[in-house]
Design a protein around this motif. Sequence first.
Motif, PDB file in Angstrom:
ATOM      1  N   ARG A 109     -22.307   5.832  -7.738  1.00  0.00           N
ATOM      2  CA  ARG A 109     -21.623   4.637  -7.244  1.00  0.00           C
ATOM      3  C   ARG A 109     -20.124   4.923  -7.168  1.00  0.00           C
ATOM      4  O   ARG A 109     -19.439   4.996  -8.192  1.00  0.00           O
ATOM      5  N   LEU A 110     -19.629   5.112  -5.944  1.00  0.00           N
ATOM      6  CA  LEU A 110     -18.208   5.361  -5.720  1.00  0.00           C
ATOM      7  C   LEU A 110     -17.499   4.021  -5.523  1.00  0.00           C
ATOM      8  O   LEU A 110     -17.735   3.327  -4.534  1.00  0.00           O
ATOM      9  N   GLU A 111     -16.646   3.646  -6.462  1.00  0.00           N
ATOM     10  CA  GLU A 111     -15.942   2.375  -6.370  1.00  0.00           C
ATOM     11  C   GLU A 111     -14.618   2.579  -5.640  1.00  0.00           C
ATOM     12  O   GLU A 111     -13.831   3.461  -6.000  1.00  0.00           O
ATOM     13  N   THR A 112     -14.372   1.785  -4.598  1.00  0.00           N
ATOM     14  CA  THR A 112     -13.172   1.902  -3.770  1.00  0.00           C
ATOM     15  C   THR A 112     -12.308   0.650  -3.922  1.00  0.00           C
ATOM     16  O   THR A 112     -12.759  -0.361  -4.488  1.00  0.00           O
ATOM     17  N   PRO A 113     -11.073   0.668  -3.397  1.00  0.00           N
ATOM     18  CA  PRO A 113     -10.196  -0.509  -3.528  1.00  0.00           C
ATOM     19  C   PRO A 113     -10.693  -1.747  -2.795  1.00  0.00           C
ATOM     20  O   PRO A 113     -10.300  -2.871  -3.125  1.00  0.00           O
ATOM     21  N   GLY A 114     -11.526  -1.598  -1.752  1.00  0.00           N
ATOM     22  CA  GLY A 114     -11.968  -2.774  -0.993  1.00  0.00           C
ATOM     23  C   GLY A 114     -13.148  -2.477  -0.085  1.00  0.00           C
ATOM     24  O   GLY A 114     -13.567  -1.328   0.079  1.00  0.00           O
ATOM     25  N   ASN A 115     -13.686  -3.545   0.543  1.00  0.00           N
ATOM     26  CA  ASN A 115     -14.873  -3.411   1.390  1.00  0.00           C
ATOM     27  C   ASN A 115     -14.640  -2.502   2.596  1.00  0.00           C
ATOM     28  O   ASN A 115     -15.528  -1.744   2.994  1.00  0.00           O
ATOM     29  N   SER A 116     -13.451  -2.581   3.208  1.00  0.00           N
ATOM     30  CA  SER A 116     -13.193  -1.780   4.406  1.00  0.00           C
ATOM     31  C   SER A 116     -13.184  -0.286   4.070  1.00  0.00           C
ATOM     32  O   SER A 116     -13.697   0.537   4.834  1.00  0.00           O
ATOM     33  N   GLN A 117     -12.601   0.071   2.920  1.00  0.00           N
ATOM     34  CA  GLN A 117     -12.602   1.474   2.508  1.00  0.00           C
ATOM     35  C   GLN A 117     -14.021   1.949   2.212  1.00  0.00           C
ATOM     36  O   GLN A 117     -14.403   3.070   2.555  1.00  0.00           O
ATOM     37  N   ALA A 118     -14.806   1.070   1.588  1.00  0.00           N
ATOM     38  CA  ALA A 118     -16.195   1.436   1.282  1.00  0.00           C
ATOM     39  C   ALA A 118     -17.000   1.632   2.557  1.00  0.00           C
ATOM     40  O   ALA A 118     -17.822   2.557   2.653  1.00  0.00           O
ATOM     41  N   LEU A 119     -16.784   0.766   3.552  1.00  0.00           N
ATOM     42  CA  LEU A 119     -17.503   0.883   4.825  1.00  0.00           C
ATOM     43  C   LEU A 119     -17.155   2.199   5.519  1.00  0.00           C
ATOM     44  O   LEU A 119     -18.050   2.913   5.997  1.00  0.00           O
ATOM     45  N   ALA A 120     -15.865   2.535   5.567  1.00  0.00           N
ATOM     46  CA  ALA A 120     -15.444   3.779   6.219  1.00  0.00           C
ATOM     47  C   ALA A 120     -16.027   4.995   5.510  1.00  0.00           C
ATOM     48  O   ALA A 120     -16.520   5.933   6.152  1.00  0.00           O
ATOM     49  N   LEU A 121     -16.013   4.955   4.188  1.00  0.00           N
ATOM     50  CA  LEU A 121     -16.525   6.089   3.420  1.00  0.00           C
ATOM     51  C   LEU A 121     -18.041   6.209   3.559  1.00  0.00           C
ATOM     52  O   LEU A 121     -18.584   7.323   3.619  1.00  0.00           O
ATOM     53  N   THR A 122     -18.728   5.075   3.630  1.00  0.00           N
ATOM     54  CA  THR A 122     -20.178   5.086   3.823  1.00  0.00           C
ATOM     55  C   THR A 122     -20.540   5.745   5.150  1.00  0.00           C
ATOM     56  O   THR A 122     -21.479   6.553   5.230  1.00  0.00           O
ATOM     57  N   ARG A 123     -19.793   5.429   6.189  1.00  0.00           N
ATOM     58  CA  ARG A 123     -20.049   6.018   7.505  1.00  0.00           C
ATOM     59  C   ARG A 123     -19.805   7.524   7.493  1.00  0.00           C
ATOM     60  O   ARG A 123     -20.578   8.301   8.067  1.00  0.00           O
ATOM     61  N   ILE A 124     -18.714   7.940   6.834  1.00  0.00           N
ATOM     62  CA  ILE A 124     -18.385   9.368   6.764  1.00  0.00           C
ATOM     63  C   ILE A 124     -19.478  10.140   6.022  1.00  0.00           C
ATOM     64  O   ILE A 124     -19.960  11.180   6.489  1.00  0.00           O
ATOM     65  N   PHE A 125     -19.889   9.599   4.869  1.00  0.00           N
ATOM     66  CA  PHE A 125     -20.929  10.271   4.091  1.00  0.00           C
ATOM     67  C   PHE A 125     -22.262  10.254   4.835  1.00  0.00           C
ATOM     68  O   PHE A 125     -23.028  11.217   4.779  1.00  0.00           O
ATOM     69  N   GLY A 126     -22.539   9.159   5.526  1.00  0.00           N
ATOM     70  CA  GLY A 126     -23.781   9.071   6.295  1.00  0.00           C
ATOM     71  C   GLY A 126     -23.837  10.109   7.400  1.00  0.00           C
ATOM     72  O   GLY A 126     -24.866  10.780   7.593  1.00  0.00           O
ATOM     73  N   LEU A 127     -22.738  10.274   8.146  1.00  0.00           N
ATOM     74  CA  LEU A 127     -22.685  11.275   9.218  1.00  0.00           C
ATOM     75  C   LEU A 127     -22.780  12.689   8.647  1.00  0.00           C
ATOM     76  O   LEU A 127     -23.460  13.549   9.215  1.00  0.00           O
ATOM     77  N   ALA A 128     -22.098  12.907   7.527  1.00  0.00           N
ATOM     78  CA  ALA A 128     -22.136  14.236   6.903  1.00  0.00           C
ATOM     79  C   ALA A 128     -23.549  14.563   6.418  1.00  0.00           C
ATOM     80  O   ALA A 128     -24.018  15.697   6.560  1.00  0.00           O
ATOM     81  N   SER A 129     -24.243  13.558   5.872  1.00  0.00           N
ATOM     82  CA  SER A 129     -25.608  13.776   5.394  1.00  0.00           C
ATOM     83  C   SER A 129     -26.540  14.129   6.546  1.00  0.00           C
ATOM     84  O   SER A 129     -27.390  15.021   6.431  1.00  0.00           O
ATOM     85  N   LEU A 130     -26.378  13.437   7.698  1.00  0.00           N
ATOM     86  CA  LEU A 130     -27.200  13.741   8.875  1.00  0.00           C
ATOM     87  C   LEU A 130     -26.910  15.157   9.384  1.00  0.00           C
ATOM     88  O   LEU A 130     -27.822  15.902   9.759  1.00  0.00           O
ATOM     89  N   GLY A 131     -25.631  15.516   9.378  1.00  0.00           N
ATOM     90  CA  GLY A 131     -25.245  16.842   9.851  1.00  0.00           C
ATOM     91  C   GLY A 131     -25.739  17.956   8.961  1.00  0.00           C
ATOM     92  O   GLY A 131     -25.934  19.088   9.420  1.00  0.00           O
ATOM     93  N   MET A 132     -25.962  17.646   7.678  1.00  0.00           N
ATOM     94  CA  MET A 132     -26.393  18.676   6.741  1.00  0.00           C
ATOM     95  C   MET A 132     -27.894  18.638   6.477  1.00  0.00           C
ATOM     96  O   MET A 132     -28.384  19.353   5.609  1.00  0.00           O
ATOM     97  N   ALA A 133     -28.602  17.795   7.197  1.00  0.00           N
ATOM     98  CA  ALA A 133     -30.051  17.706   7.013  1.00  0.00           C
ATOM     99  C   ALA A 133     -30.670  19.079   7.260  1.00  0.00           C
ATOM    100  O   ALA A 133     -30.434  19.711   8.280  1.00  0.00           O
ATOM    101  N   GLY A 134     -31.445  19.548   6.331  1.00  0.00           N
ATOM    102  CA  GLY A 134     -32.103  20.836   6.469  1.00  0.00           C
ATOM    103  C   GLY A 134     -31.228  22.025   6.144  1.00  0.00           C
ATOM    104  O   GLY A 134     -31.651  23.183   6.303  1.00  0.00           O
TER     105      GLY A 134
END
Length: 301
Positions: A226-251
């Motif tokens: 659980r990565l705690e950020t200063p606010g919802n907007s930062q969490a949303l941006a970080l979620t998208r970045i990690f999500g894209l990185a996870s898709l790119g690293m699949a396999g």
Amino acid sequence: MVCKNNQGVTMRMFAPALFVFFALSCASLPTPETYYADRSDPFSLTESGAELYLAARLPASRSIVEGLAFGTASVSQLGDFLDRGDLIVAALYPEHADRRFIGAASGSFPGARGGLYLRGSKDWKKAVSAAGIEYWRSDAANLSLHLSARRLFFSDGDPFVKAPGARSPAALAKLAEGAALYGWLENSSGPLEKIILSLGVELGIPSEKLLFAVYETGTAYTAVLRLETPGNSQALALTRIFGLASLGMAGTDFSQYREFESVVKALFGGSCGQDGAAVIIKTGALSGGELALLFNTLSLY
């Protein structure tokens, strides 16, 4: 005869006073039980200012705990105490701090036998904590111990901390339910950014604390980060970045990342979502050794 009678009367007069004096003296000597009597948070047995806090339930987390390193010390140094413990709480501090690590364990320990061994060893000497509690100190091992039948306190410095001690983050209680190991990393953005930069990717991570919980899944483990950020907007941006990185690293063969393999596998090998101002990462299956390496790497950076 008169003199003897007077002495007898005098002794009878002072006997109750002496008894009260010695009783009060003994009662005033602190013990871990009395010193920590008003602390309900298990992490209050450690002190604020640490980089990493963790609690490990035994034997469920044994394969992780054995691989943990606190500075130049290893938890495996505790030997038989790992077999006899049921909960270990520990914290790791920066190099410039008064102590590098501190911990406490509950269980069923050989208090009397351990005391005899320490007394008979030339490497161990009695010392007194700032709390007034006696403990054993080995400069050769850079280790301090206080041992009783039910509790073990250990550190490379004073093994007891003044009130109020460290305080658990509010969100940790829910994560800790049913977990083999749980805790948090303070100021997590620094270590994560350095590790990701070492992979050739420059990425700003606006995270504050990183809370974690590890659960048994058969012969392996899964973890929730659980990565705690200063606010919802930062969490949303970080979620998208990690999500894209996870898709790119699949396999991807994570072994190519060598010393960062466990971190990359944990961060990008599972699923990612948002919970308010926090990013929730659920890992795939990880071994005890991989998780020990993950926590050692995070605390190192």
